[in-house]
Design an enzyme around this catalytic site. Structure first.
Site, short mmCIF file in Angstrom:
data_model
loop_
_atom_site.label_atom_id
_atom_site.label_comp_id
_atom_site.label_asym_id
_atom_site.label_seq_id
_atom_site.Cartn_x
_atom_site.Cartn_y
_atom_site.Cartn_z
N PHE A 23 39.52 40.85 45.63
CA PHE A 23 40.33 39.69 45.22
C PHE A 23 39.60 38.75 44.27
CE2 PHE A 23 42.12 40.57 49.58
CZ PHE A 23 43.29 41.15 49.11
N GLY A 59 38.57 36.25 49.78
CA GLY A 59 37.19 36.30 49.32
C GLY A 59 36.58 37.68 49.26
N GLN A 60 37.34 38.71 49.67
CA GLN A 60 36.81 40.07 49.60
C GLN A 60 36.60 40.46 48.14
OE1 GLN A 60 39.58 39.14 51.17
NE2 GLN A 60 39.61 39.90 53.25
N PRO A 61 35.67 41.37 47.86
CA PRO A 61 35.38 41.75 46.47
C PRO A 61 36.63 42.11 45.65
CG PRO A 61 33.73 42.68 47.90
CD PRO A 61 34.76 42.03 48.80
#
Length: 159
Positions: A54, A50-52
């Site tokens: 990805f 969910g990190q920016p």
């Protein structure tokens, strides 16, 4: 299963697969895949980071699926507008047209969390036309409402 980092995607998938809930889950790099066997149904679940960095991959993994499960940390009110923005941007993609959407407000065991109605409003879920959209409050930690989540997923697989 998609959503912002720290929403509880990996924890939820672990619990659904019959494993222990762990507080110190390591952030997902890229993706994990698990097969869940529930009766005669096998669910193949992708858990995407969910990190920016990805989020651009989300569309690729959401194409041709039976359902998109979007997990939101219902106790992190500051993250909800970003979660809503990312979800709306994703669902504008033509390749994802009509795929059923299940939004899960995770961490319902924490105080100060958004109710399901508040989450529906904050995420502007009523804006999605032409796609089945559902929203449940859950707790991966307390295993709250997970039977309803599995039933919803199984019903989409059988359509």
């Amino acid at each position: 299963m998609i959503g912002l980092q720290n929403a509880g995607k990996t924890s939820l998938l672990r619990v659904l697969a019959g494993q222990e809930f762990t507080v110190d889950s390591i952030p997902t790099v890229g993706f994990n895949m698990k097969r869940l066997q529930k009766g005669h149904v096998t669910l193949k679940c992708w858990d995407l980071g969910g990190q920016p960095r990805f989020r651009s991959m989300w569309e690729r993994y959401c194409r041709n699926v039976n359902a998109i499960v979007y997990i939101v940390d219902a106790a992190d009110k500051e993250a909800v507008p970003v979660a809503a923005e990312e979800l709306h941007a994703l669902l504008e993609k033509p390749a994802l047209k009509g795929i059923p959407l299940l939004v899960l407000g995770n961490k319902s065991d924490l105080s100060g969390k958004l109710s399901v109605d508040e989450l529906i409003d904050a995420m502007d879920l009523k804006a999605f036309k032409g796609r089945e959209t559902s929203c449940y409050g859950i707790s991966a930690k307390e295993e709250t409402n997970l039977d309803a989540v599995l039933q919803w997923l199984i019903n989409r697989k059988n359509k």
